[in-house]
Each structure stands twice: as C-alpha cells, then as structure tokens.
Design an enzyme around this catalytic site. Structure first.
Site, PDB file in Angstrom:
ATOM      1  N   GLY A  13     -18.923   6.368  -4.597  1.00  0.00           N
ATOM      2  CA  GLY A  13     -19.167   5.480  -3.458  1.00  0.00           C
ATOM      3  C   GLY A  13     -20.277   4.470  -3.673  1.00  0.00           C
ATOM      4  O   GLY A  13     -20.926   4.049  -2.712  1.00  0.00           O
ATOM      5  N   MET A  91      -8.515   6.487  -4.921  1.00  0.00           N
ATOM      6  CA  MET A  91      -7.576   6.784  -5.993  1.00  0.00           C
ATOM      7  C   MET A  91      -6.220   7.266  -5.471  1.00  0.00           C
ATOM      8  O   MET A  91      -5.674   8.264  -5.956  1.00  0.00           O
ATOM      9  CB  MET A  91      -8.183   7.827  -6.947  1.00  0.00           C
ATOM     10  N   LEU A  94      -1.134   3.278  -1.800  1.00  0.00           N
ATOM     11  CA  LEU A  94      -0.853   3.147  -0.371  1.00  0.00           C
ATOM     12  C   LEU A  94       0.604   2.737  -0.181  1.00  0.00           C
ATOM     13  O   LEU A  94       1.136   1.937  -0.949  1.00  0.00           O
ATOM     14  CB  LEU A  94      -1.796   2.117   0.241  1.00  0.00           C
ATOM     15  N   ASN A 108      -9.333  -4.776  -2.262  1.00  0.00           N
ATOM     16  CA  ASN A 108      -9.574  -3.742  -3.276  1.00  0.00           C
ATOM     17  C   ASN A 108     -10.483  -4.322  -4.342  1.00  0.00           C
ATOM     18  O   ASN A 108     -10.476  -5.530  -4.583  1.00  0.00           O
ATOM     19  CB  ASN A 108      -8.241  -3.322  -3.913  1.00  0.00           C
ATOM     20  N   HIS A 110     -11.349  -3.950  -8.442  1.00  0.00           N
ATOM     21  CA  HIS A 110     -10.765  -3.390  -9.655  1.00  0.00           C
ATOM     22  C   HIS A 110     -11.632  -3.805 -10.848  1.00  0.00           C
ATOM     23  O   HIS A 110     -12.035  -4.969 -10.936  1.00  0.00           O
ATOM     24  CB  HIS A 110      -9.324  -3.903  -9.827  1.00  0.00           C
ATOM     25  N   ASP A 142      -1.405  -5.980  -1.730  1.00  0.00           N
ATOM     26  CA  ASP A 142      -0.014  -6.031  -1.288  1.00  0.00           C
ATOM     27  C   ASP A 142       0.687  -4.777  -1.820  1.00  0.00           C
ATOM     28  O   ASP A 142       0.024  -3.829  -2.225  1.00  0.00           O
ATOM     29  CB  ASP A 142       0.655  -7.346  -1.713  1.00  0.00           C
ATOM     30  N   GLU A 143       2.025  -4.804  -1.862  1.00  0.00           N
ATOM     31  CA  GLU A 143       2.748  -3.579  -2.246  1.00  0.00           C
ATOM     32  C   GLU A 143       2.608  -3.249  -3.731  1.00  0.00           C
ATOM     33  O   GLU A 143       2.878  -2.133  -4.147  1.00  0.00           O
ATOM     34  CB  GLU A 143       4.230  -3.692  -1.871  1.00  0.00           C
ATOM     35  N   GLY A 144       2.205  -4.206  -4.553  1.00  0.00           N
ATOM     36  CA  GLY A 144       2.112  -3.964  -5.989  1.00  0.00           C
ATOM     37  C   GLY A 144       0.836  -3.228  -6.372  1.00  0.00           C
ATOM     38  O   GLY A 144      -0.087  -3.095  -5.565  1.00  0.00           O
TER      39      GLY A 144
END
Ligand code: GRF
Length: 201
Positions: A13, A91, A94, A108, A110, A142-144
């Site tokens: 965190g 981790m 979603l 997010n 990365h 997004d979905e990827g």
C-alpha cells in the site's frame, strides 16, 4: 468539490500512502473515502487504519465467483459514495460488470511504460527485453489487461547491475508522485479523444 476516492489494494500500500499523504496535505482536491483490500493482513489495511480512513477486507476466497465478489465491491464503493476508484497494487482482474459500473472513473498504476510489458512481473519483463528505459503508467481502466487510455507516465532508467528488486524500487519512487499527479488531473476533468486523454484544466 472534494473528490471521493475508493482505493483497492492487495499489498504493502505505498501508493495508497502517497494518496493519503497528498490528500491530508491538501495537494489534491480529493479524499480517500474507503480502502478495500482482498488480502487479510495486508499493509494497506494498516495504513488506512493509521490514517483514520474506513477500510473493508473482502477476501475473494470467501466468494463463490468473480461476479459476486465484484458485486460486493461495487456495493461497498457506492455505499461510500466514491467518485473515483484507484487501483493501487490490486492483484485481481475486474469483471466487465465492475468496469461498467465505474466507466471512465477507474485508474490503475502499472510499473512499466505501457503498452510495453503489461501483466505480471513488468520489471522482470523489462530486464529480459533489455530496454534501457522503463517507467510507470497511470491509465484509465477498461476491459483489457493494463490496456485503457494513458493519463500520465514517468520514465525510469534501467541500470546494468539492476535486479528485479532494485528496478522495482527505482520505479516505485516515481509511482507515488505520478499517481498523485494523475488524480489531480482527473479531479480537474479528463477528456477522451479516441485513445488520447486530454487534460484541458
Ligand atoms: C506497484 O508497483 C504498482 O505499480 C503495481 O503494484 C505495486 C503496488 O505497490 N500495480 P504498493 O502496494 O502500492 O506499495
């Protein structure tokens, strides 16, 4: 208006801490409204407690499937009236249903210069590829996998003697100010032009 952030974390965190500190010090017009963690005993939960921020521990192993876990996540975030969801070392993948519930309002971080090295072990991937510069990226989710439009990036040099750990530590130093910067941009309003994120404010 004070933006309400829900932070999802699974580990130490340190990015959560950067957001908590920036909020407390008035460097972003945002407050962490809730921290949700899927790992009992994770450092992120201690940091939330220390900062006096509500936290929820939702162990994914206690759920039948991803759909019910994600539905509970959405409920908890809505209960805390969250405007922006920040993934900070969360981790878990979603579901499209989760992404849809907070479309355009999930960030997010990365540890690579996306679109290079998405997925797990980004620092290991960078070392294996032999790149001389890597870095970190804050992007809309997004979905990827690590695939959404890029909000902000910082470059980090790779040194010859680097191990995964030394490189990760050098990247992490840049992650903290980058995430704070990106949340500040979001708070002022992002505009999407195709895959490009414009920051008119
Ligand atoms: C960071 O390296 C972040 O880029 C990645 O997970 C790590 C989380 O670290 N997604 P922390 O829990 O914020 O210290």
């Amino acid at each position: 208006m004070m933006l309400k952030i829900g932070v999802l974390a699974s580990g130490a965190g340190t990015n959560l801490q950067a957001l908590l500190d920036a909020s407390r010090e008035g460097r972003i017009a945002a407050e962490v409204a809730v921290v949700i963690c899927n790992v009992a005993g994770a450092g992120a939960l201690d940091r939330a407690r220390e900062a006096g921020v509500p936290s929820v521990c939702m162990e994914h192993g206690h759920y039948d499937d991803r759909a019910s876990f994600d539905a509970d996540l959405v409920n908890a975030l809505r209960a805390h009236r969250v405007d922006l969801v920040c993934l900070a070392g969360f981790m878990r993948l979603l579901s499209p249903q989760f992404v849809d519930a907070f479309r355009g309002r999930i960030l997010n971080i990365h540890p690579s210069l996306l679109p290079a090295f998405p997925g797990l072990h980004a620092q290991r991937q960078a070392l294996a590829a032999g790149v001389k510069i890597t870095g970190c990226t804050v992007h809309l989710v997004d979905e990827g996998l690590d695939a959404g439009p890029i909000v902000a990036q910082a470059a980090v040099p790779v040194h010859e003697g680097d191990t995964e750990e030394t490189l990760a530590a050098r990247i992490r130093e840049q992650e903290h100010p980058l995430y704070v910067h990106a949340v500040g941009l979001f708070a002022r309003g992002l505009v999407l032009q195709g895959r490009r994120v414009l920051t008119p404010g």
